[in-house]
Design a protein around this motif. Structure first.
Motif, mmCIF file in Angstrom:
data_model
loop_
_atom_site.group_PDB
_atom_site.id
_atom_site.type_symbol
_atom_site.label_atom_id
_atom_site.label_comp_id
_atom_site.label_asym_id
_atom_site.label_seq_id
_atom_site.Cartn_x
_atom_site.Cartn_y
_atom_site.Cartn_z
ATOM 1 N N PRO A 1 8.636 -3.235 2.095
ATOM 2 C CA PRO A 1 7.276 -2.699 2.129
ATOM 3 C C PRO A 1 7.170 -1.232 1.719
ATOM 4 N N VAL A 2 8.298 -0.521 1.670
ATOM 5 C CA VAL A 2 8.240 0.911 1.325
ATOM 6 C C VAL A 2 9.366 1.275 0.362
ATOM 7 N N GLN B 1 5.398 -8.324 6.943
ATOM 8 C CA GLN B 1 5.862 -6.961 6.634
ATOM 9 C C GLN B 1 5.627 -6.040 7.814
ATOM 10 N N PHE B 2 6.619 -5.216 8.115
ATOM 11 C CA PHE B 2 6.487 -4.220 9.185
ATOM 12 C C PHE B 2 6.885 -2.846 8.654
ATOM 13 N N VAL B 3 6.143 -1.830 9.085
ATOM 14 C CA VAL B 3 6.444 -0.482 8.614
ATOM 15 C C VAL B 3 6.550 0.485 9.784
ATOM 16 N N ARG C 1 0.801 -1.215 0.000
ATOM 17 C CA ARG C 1 0.000 0.000 0.000
ATOM 18 C C ARG C 1 0.839 1.272 0.000
ATOM 19 N N TYR C 2 2.082 1.193 0.463
ATOM 20 C CA TYR C 2 2.902 2.412 0.509
ATOM 21 C C TYR C 2 3.595 2.725 -0.821
ATOM 22 N N PHE C 3 3.366 1.875 -1.813
ATOM 23 C CA PHE C 3 3.942 2.189 -3.127
ATOM 24 C C PHE C 3 3.142 3.276 -3.832
ATOM 25 N N LYS C 4 2.082 3.766 -3.189
ATOM 26 C CA LYS C 4 1.427 4.914 -3.795
ATOM 27 C C LYS C 4 1.920 6.215 -3.177
#
Lengths: 428, 606
Positions: free
Chosen positions: B359-360, B504-506, B198-201
């Motif tokens: 993840p980012v 995944q951890f952010v 989701r953070y690729f936006k």
């Protein structure tokens, strides 16, 4: 200070308080003792709200009076229109200019009447501008809330700055007095990388035409210029918006659909309907801002060199032109010598690169911004951060609309009593 | 008499008719080989027994609401016996129900490609009530289509073709973006990429938006190769040189012509030789994404040529020079098979890499590393040199990962950890075991989609991650947001089953959320952890924040990445000539706005 009748020793730059717009009259000393006069731009933006500023009529009268020689004939050696925006050329539509003898008129190469590349750029920009204007007007008519109306109004104001001012452009291309004897037109730079030249109209001055580039991508600061105009075409032709894509037998009115038990699982809520309809309103404001930026990109960027004076007039040039200049060895070296800087685009954020202020500009130089309050952008243009950075570099930063005296001890500065113009002397 | 069990069995697949590309082929003068009927093909998708009118299935629903006309169009019922008998509706531009059918069929195909490659069934999270992705085939008037993450929906526009220079379209004819296979596949992929990362936006570096666009084009292009009849035609037409086959390598041809471009919207190939400078200079997301597409397509083509070499040798008696004129249909058939298999394998490889992405803050270099690592895990032998071709194709385009000493395969791999961690709580172990079984069951036919008991487990994962923060390159002083954890099942070319657990951890540097300098895209770090079925940690793929507990190198890496993000904001600002006219509120979120797909459409930021 020098008056218009006594020969100038140094370069005098007079900045008229036209509100949110640009207008400069330059007096250059010449070897023959006759002062040469150069007018750069004369116009005001629709958004300008400065009541104390000169109206266009007054501005024209003032400039013509200032340019009138002892024999009663107004003469300008060079008239320069940096780009075709209303806030730079509007005043040239006045018939009074017909009386003024002009030796040369300089415009950016994009104004060349027969160059096909120039014509293509002009056409796509003006087509886009008029489509956006139409879309903005339509939005204005259809707006319901005050916020919507204000947004649409902002878009209309922005878009109208880009519409072609035919009368003004006609004056620049074929007007002014004594067409037959003088009236040479130069479309600069004539060569892709820019050039330096001396004009018979301006003896003793080397003129460096740094920009605009001949590459459309650099001009618009957009990588995909043509893509932008393609989308413009399909989105903003408001006459086409009422299309029925299918025959009526397939259509089910919203209420009827919601009431049909067979389709209950597909019925949208009011909020969902609203979200979909939002995608149907075009962003006229965003598009207008884009076109505005693209036209700014066609700005002439000039440096006048006389003695040790280097006067930089970048018009409203955007990052594309600046980047190209700073990456060119010759121009980069020249930029470093700047002793007078006309602050780009009324002091906005991307018309004066940070790198130029922090690393290239020398301390203590003159920096003048022709600017003023506007309908919606007073806090944003001129950008406070930029003005602050410039002031850290030099005490001689002046705004056309504010009665601030940069450094009380300086004698090279004069403000006209009613603040119709300010004048600075740049040593040669 | 007892009914035979086979008599009650539902069919596995549902055949549906679509336009192979869009309604245009057959009309173009340069495609004289084409008959209009060639362009109308039947594909099959998984048979959802519960498919309702719309169509509305378990994961996708088509809602045909027309915004500008404020009306609905009659929804298609694909379970109608009349339609079942003839593979759905006949392709037609004038029947909105066919549009619904085609959008559904193509979107399902994309979804299935992801299911297969990832080894798990992805579901969407639209809201508490619905887990379906919505598709609006006629949402707005305009030459565009986009995915909206807020509504978890795809919006397709319709518009009138250019009056001057519309190509093979009629001047002013209505063009439907939802009838373009490529546009549907492209938008559907946007939705799936967002679902997976989701953070690729958030445009935190110049590659992030470009990756979204490029990857979506890759899926659209490789799906072309799964239509055998079309492929045979194009192999014949191009004498096996698929590089020269415009319909295959150009994206959205009708759209391109209808908007006056005189060619497809984008192409999988560069106009000239690959130029490593482009990756250094091109920033516009679609154009930059095209570099990625070209690299992947190039790798595909190298492998394809290697795979058909023997066939060509047999057919030409060893000369390798094909005779003029038509090829033997048997040869075309065999070559088409190779092309399909190579394309499917390339596509699978591309999608599979997702599990191995941080993840980012993705870069093309990260993607290459993920591609190589994921592929090595499942197919160490690299029988057709696909992996080597991929590395070479990236290399000649100047795409190098950061912090990698060479482009040798082993240095491109993410660092292997291979440690057994014994502090994994029993409750989580039990949960993971259950989950593995549930997810495995989901692959049996028509099984209901599994439901996860998310919140509790999430907390436990976060607690575990905090305890191991420094080992996971996380900052223990900041909140740890567990984004996902799921098993994945994959079958290698030798038939071996690979079961892995992915977590995944952010983390977010809080201060940067409201910092103007960041423009609404905060500085984030994160880690993807891959474990094998026996709880052995295999890979820790991270983009760390500068936490004191980390090694000096990692801290330096984090600081550099942060600086890079700020530079990207600065660069985006100076190129944004329009920014000057926007107010302070916009200024604070300008970076986030720059990658808002819906706003990009409204702001005509192509």
């Amino acid at each position: 200070m020098t008056s218009k009748t006594t020969p100038a020793k140094n370069v005098i730059v007079r900045m008229y308080n036209v509100g949110f717009g640009d207008s400069f009259l330059l007096f250059f000393p010449a070897p023959d003792g006759r002062t040469r006069k150069v007018l750069i731009d004369c116009g005001v933006h629709m958004a300008s709200t400065n009541k104390k500023a000169l109206g266009m009529k007054e501005a024209v009268a003032q400039i013509i009076a200032d340019a009138t020689d002892p024999d009663g004939v107004p003469r300008l050696d060079v008239v320069i229109a940096t780009h075709r925006h209303r806030d730079h050329v509007h005043a040239f539509e006045k018939p009074e200019w017909e009386e003024v003898e002009v030796k040369e008129v300089w415009m950016p190469w994009t104004e060349h009447p027969t160059n096909p590349k120039a014509k293509e750029i002009r056409d796509s920009q003006s087509k886009a501008a008029s489509r956006v204007k139409k879309a903005a007007e339509k939005k204005f008519q259809m707006s319901v809330t005050a916020a919507e109306r204000k947004e649409a109004e902002k878009a209309m104001i922005l878009a109208s700055n880009n519409l072609v001012n035919k009368k003004a452009m006609a004056m620049l291309h074929a007007g002014f007095s004594s067409q037959k004897t003088f009236g040479k037109r130069r479309y600069l730079p004539e060569r892709a990388g820019g050039e330096s030249f001396e004009s018979p109209a301006l003896p003793g001055v080397t003129v460096h035409a740094i920009g605009p580039s001949h590459d459309p991508k650099v001009i618009s600061s957009m990588e995909n210029d043509s893509e932008f105009y393609h989308l413009m075409m399909t989105h903003f032709d408001s006459s086409e918006m009422k299309t029925q894509p299918f025959r009526s037998e397939w259509r089910i009115p919203r209420r009827q659909f919601n009431a049909n038990a067979k389709y209950k699982h597909l019925a949208l809520s009011e909020n969902e309907i609203k979200a979909v309809s939002e995608f149907n309103s075009v962003d006229a404001f965003g598009a207008a801002a884009k076109v505005e930026g693209a036209v700014n990109g066609t700005s002439l960027m000039l440096m006048f060199e006389i003695g040790s004076a280097f006067l930089l007039f970048p018009g409203d040039a955007q990052w594309g032109t600046w980047e190209a200049a700073m990456e060119n060895e010759k121009w980069a070296a020249l930029l470093e010598k700047t002793t007078f800087y006309k602050i780009g685009h009324h002091g906005s954020h991307n018309a004066t690169p940070v790198k130029f202020v922090e690393e290239i500009l020398h301390k203590g130089i003159w920096a003048l911004a022709c600017t003023g309050p506007t309908a919606a952008w007073t806090d944003i243009i001129p950008r406070p951060k930029l003005m602050k950075k410039l002031r850290e570099k030099s005490k001689k930063v002046v705004r056309s609309d504010k009665a601030d005296v940069p450094d009380p001890t300086t004698r090279d500065f004069k403000r006209e009593e009613d603040n119709l113009y300010v004048e600075v002397e740049v040593r040669i | 008499m007892k009914e035979n069990i086979y008599a009650r069995m539902q069919p596995e697949r549902r055949p549906l008719r679509i336009f192979a590309f869009d309604p245009m082929p057959g009309r173009a003068p340069d495609q004289m080989l084409w008959r209009a009927s060639d362009n109308r093909i039947t594909i099959d998708v998984v048979n959802e027994e519960q498919l309702a009118a719309g169509p509305q299935g378990a994961r996708i629903e088509v809602v045909d609401y027309d915004g500008p006309n404020d009306c609905y169009y009659t929804p298609v019922n694909l379970n109608d016996p009349a339609l079942l008998m003839q593979d759905g509706l006949e392709p037609s531009e004038s029947d909105p129900r066919f549009h619904q059918q085609m959008a559904y069929a193509v979107a399902m195909r994309v979804l299935e490609n992801f299911d297969q490659a990832l080894g798990r069934k992805l579901r969407f999270r639209r809201n508490f009530k619905s887990r379906r992705l919505r598709i609006f085939p006629h949402a707005f008037y305009g030459a565009n289509a986009f995915y909206d993450p807020q509504q978890v929906a795809l919006f397709f526009g319709y518009f009138q073709a250019e009056k001057e220079n519309p190509g093979p379209n009629l001047p002013g004819q209505t063009v439907f973006t939802c009838l373009s296979h490529d546009i549907i596949a492209h938008e559907m992929t946007h939705a799936l990429v967002d679902r997976l990362r989701r953070y690729f936006k958030e445009p935190s570096n110049v590659d992030v938006p470009a990756f979204h666009e490029g990857f979506s084009d890759i899926v659209a292009i490789f799906q072309h190769f799964s239509f055998p009849a079309i492929l045979r035609l194009l192999i014949q037409e191009s004498q096996t040189n698929l590089r020269q086959s415009a319909p295959l390598i150009q994206l959205a041809q009708q759209f391109g012509y209808a908007t006056g471009r005189g060619t497809g919207l984008r192409s999988a190939l560069e106009k000239e030789k690959p130029d490593p400078n482009l990756y250094q200079t091109v920033t516009e997301p679609h154009n930059r994404g095209s570099i990625l597409v070209a690299a992947v397509f190039d790798a595909f083509f190298m492998t394809y040529q290697r795979r058909i070499k023997d066939l060509i040798r047999i057919a030409t008696g060893g000369t390798g020079r094909l005779p003029e004129g038509d090829l033997h249909p048997d040869l075309v058939n065999r070559i088409a098979q190779e092309a399909t298999q190579t394309a499917q394998s390339t596509l699978t490889m591309c999608i599979r890499a997702f599990e191995y992405l941080p993840p980012v803050d993705i870069t093309f270099g990260d993607y290459l590393r993920a591609l190589v690592t994921a592929d090595l895990e499942i197919s160490p032998a690299d029988e057709f040199c696909e992996r080597a071709a991929m590395i070479e194709a990236f290399r000649i385009r100047g795409i190098y990962p950061d912090n990698v000493t060479s482009l040798a395969e082993e240095s491109l791999l993410w660092e292997r950890v291979e440690e057994k961690w014994d502090d994994f709580p029993d409750t989580l172990n039990a949960w993971m075991r259950d989950q593995t079984i549930i997810d495995a069951q989901a692959f049996s036919r028509n099984a209901p989609l599994p439901r996860y008991n998310f919140p509790d487990v999430a907390k436990q994962f976060a607690t575990w991650a905090r305890k191991n923060a420094s080992r996971l390159n996380l900052d223990p002083s900041l909140a740890i947001n567990p984004l996902g954890f799921h098993p994945s099942f994959r079958v290698g070319p030798q038939g071996q089953l690979l079961v892995e657990m992915v977590m995944q951890f952010v983390q977010t540097e809080e201060r940067t959320r409201t910092d103007d300098e960041f423009g609404g895209v905060p500085f984030r770090g994160g880690t993807t952890v891959i474990t094998s079925a026996d709880n052995t940690i295999r890979y820790i793929i991270s983009k760390p924040l500068a936490s004191k507990g980390l090694s000096k190198d990692k801290q330096a890496e984090a600081r550099l990445r942060r600086e890079k993000q700020l530079k990207f904001v600065e660069r985006s600002d100076i190129y944004d000539t329009a920014l000057v006219w926007y107010d302070q509120k916009h200024y604070q979120t300008r970076m986030a706005q720059r990658m808002n797909f819906a706003a990009m459409h409204r702001r005509i930021h192509p």
